[in-house]
Design a protein around this motif. Structure first.
Motif, PDB file in Angstrom:
ATOM      1  N   ASN A  17       0.831  -1.211   0.000  1.00  0.00           N
ATOM      2  CA  ASN A  17       0.000   0.000   0.000  1.00  0.00           C
ATOM      3  C   ASN A  17       0.862   1.256   0.000  1.00  0.00           C
TER       4      ASN A  17
ATOM      5  N   LYS B 125       0.772   4.125  -2.921  1.00  0.00           N
ATOM      6  CA  LYS B 125       0.507   5.530  -2.629  1.00  0.00           C
ATOM      7  C   LYS B 125       1.645   6.427  -3.129  1.00  0.00           C
TER       8      LYS B 125
ATOM      9  N   TYR C  67       1.467   9.294  -6.108  1.00  0.00           N
ATOM     10  CA  TYR C  67       1.874  10.677  -5.843  1.00  0.00           C
ATOM     11  C   TYR C  67       2.919  11.143  -6.857  1.00  0.00           C
TER      12      TYR C  67
ATOM     13  N   TRP D 263      -2.427   5.721   8.970  1.00  0.00           N
ATOM     14  CA  TRP D 263      -2.616   5.902   7.528  1.00  0.00           C
ATOM     15  C   TRP D 263      -3.009   7.338   7.194  1.00  0.00           C
ATOM     16  N   GLN D 264      -3.785   7.963   8.061  1.00  0.00           N
ATOM     17  CA  GLN D 264      -4.126   9.370   7.826  1.00  0.00           C
ATOM     18  C   GLN D 264      -2.888  10.252   7.902  1.00  0.00           C
TER      19      GLN D 264
ATOM     20  N   ASP E 106      -0.760   9.809   4.669  1.00  0.00           N
ATOM     21  CA  ASP E 106      -1.276  10.583   3.539  1.00  0.00           C
ATOM     22  C   ASP E 106      -1.006  12.080   3.723  1.00  0.00           C
ATOM     23  N   TYR E 107      -1.196  12.563   4.943  1.00  0.00           N
ATOM     24  CA  TYR E 107      -1.024  13.990   5.225  1.00  0.00           C
ATOM     25  C   TYR E 107       0.437  14.413   5.012  1.00  0.00           C
TER      26      TYR E 107
ATOM     27  N   GLU F 291       1.376  14.301   1.185  1.00  0.00           N
ATOM     28  CA  GLU F 291       0.786  15.380   0.395  1.00  0.00           C
ATOM     29  C   GLU F 291       1.341  16.758   0.773  1.00  0.00           C
TER      30      GLU F 291
END
Length: 398
Positions: free
Chosen positions: A19, A23, A27, A343-344, A347-348, A351
């Motif tokens: 995963n 991701k 990106y 996981w949050q 991603d944060y 990004e």
């Protein structure tokens, strides 16, 4: 008709790093010019030290000279390497016979192979969060798993109690992923428990070289009674940069018995049946690690990774975030800010600041809400990643 091992059907999909890779790929496709700061993988970034490289070259040269050529090596390890490792332990006050040292192709291989010694009916007790292979290797063998939860309340260092069930006890100290390290008193409690219950400790010492505190044990055999209840598995991957070279060793005391059987003798039989030994060239390089010059050089490399840890710890302290690890381990186990899941946060960070770590959920349910940073990266990238973390959560906020 062939019957496959249906225990493989009990394995969960190994989604963590897959995963992460997916991701990252998505990106980069959207931001092809982005520079990523990769602080997630526990792989070293510095090359082998000069003493090891010279020894490897000498090993290659020896294989080209009839008088120094080596074919099959002793299955349990070359005497020169087994003796060097035993002498290394002796300097730390741990007496070992050289034939209690078994040379392997790495700790990961050995952690799976050593399970051959135990009946499938034995129960494995795994402290979670944990290195996922502990669980998976036992599931493949059809063994019952008991998960012992660890958390912030006990510093991710759980202690035994009589209600526990487990025959094979996994202890990793310093721990992957949490970086937590058992004190002598805490580890002694597990040794006493294992002897009382006639269980056996598999002690994963892959990260012992990162311990700086003189009061913390590097080896389980520093503890009274460990020779009657423990097997220690160690690696040169993180100690000396052998992740791509593959070399490790196992300490299995003579006289260690369970159920009337001698585990040392059983392991000799296993190795002489299932292996043809590790190559002479690699063992030649490994022996150089334990020379005075080799130890001096690997300590220089280890200090760079330790400095990386200090950089991350300063950032976490500035942000007021709870964490463990870092001082005596190459991992920072961070509590996610703002109540995020791992996981949050992944991603944060990707990004917003292009920093990559590892979500705690990948190491078991107890990892939810936590995040692992590796300190094995490039020092300049580590400094920049830490600066970006502080900017994001202190300057920009969440």
């Amino acid at each position: 008709m062939l019957k496959p091992n249906k225990c493989y059907g009990n394995l969960q999909d190994s989604y963590l790093f897959y995963n992460i890779a997916q991701k990252i790929q998505a990106y980069l496709e959207a931001h092809p010019d982005a520079k990523l700061y990769r602080m997630g993988i526990g792989d070293v970034s510095l090359p082998l030290c000069d003493a090891v490289v010279k020894a490897l070259h000498q090993g290659v040269a020896d294989q080209g000279v009839k008088e120094r050529f080596h074919g099959y090596m002793p299955e349990c390890g070359a005497p020169f390497l087994r003796e060097a490792i035993a002498a290394h332990y002796q300097k730390r006050g741990v007496p070992l016979d050289a034939d209690e040292v078994f040379v392997s192709s790495g700790a990961s291989d050995e952690l799976g192979d050593i399970l051959d010694l135990f009946d499938r009916s034995s129960t494995a007790l795994v402290m979670e969060p944990a290195y996922p292979a502990y669980v998976d290797a036992n599931l493949m063998a059809g063994r019952k798993i008991v998960r012992l939860a660890a958390g912030e309340e006990n510093g991710f260092l759980p202690q035994p109690d009589d209600r526990l069930e487990g025959d094979i006890l996994y202890i990793c100290s310093p721990n992957n992923p949490t970086g937590a390290v058992f004190s002598k008193e805490q580890l002694q409690a597990w040794v006493d428990y294992a002897n009382e219950k006639e269980a056996l400790i598999l002690f994963d010492a892959a990260y012992e070289a990162f311990i700086e505190d003189p009061d913390l044990p590097h080896s389980i055999f520093e503890l009274e009674g460990a020779r009657t209840c423990a097997i220690e598995i160690c690696s040169l991957s993180k100690t000396a940069g052998f992740t791509g070279t593959r070399l490790g060793y196992t300490i299995l005391p003579k006289g260690l018995q369970r159920g009337g059987m001698d585990l040392h003798a059983m392991w000799v039989r296993n190795r002489t049946t299932k292996t043809n030994g590790v190559s002479y060239i690699l063992q030649k390089g490994g022996a150089a690690v334990f020379t005075e010059e080799g130890q001096r050089q690997i300590r220089q490399n280890l200090q760079i990774y330790k400095n990386n840890a200090k950089v991350f710890m300063r950032a976490a302290n500035e942000l007021g975030l709870w964490y463990c690890g870092g001082k005596n381990a190459p991992y920072i186990w961070l509590k996610c800010p703002g109540g995020m899941t791992g996981w949050q946060l992944f991603d944060y960070l990707l990004e917003e600041v292009q920093v990559i770590g590892t979500p705690g959920e990948g190491f078991g349910a107890c990892g939810k809400g936590f995040f692992r940073f590796s300190t094995f990266g490039n020092p300049q990238d580590t400094e920049e990643a830490a600066r970006r973390l502080v900017w994001l959560f202190k300057g920009k906020g969440y």
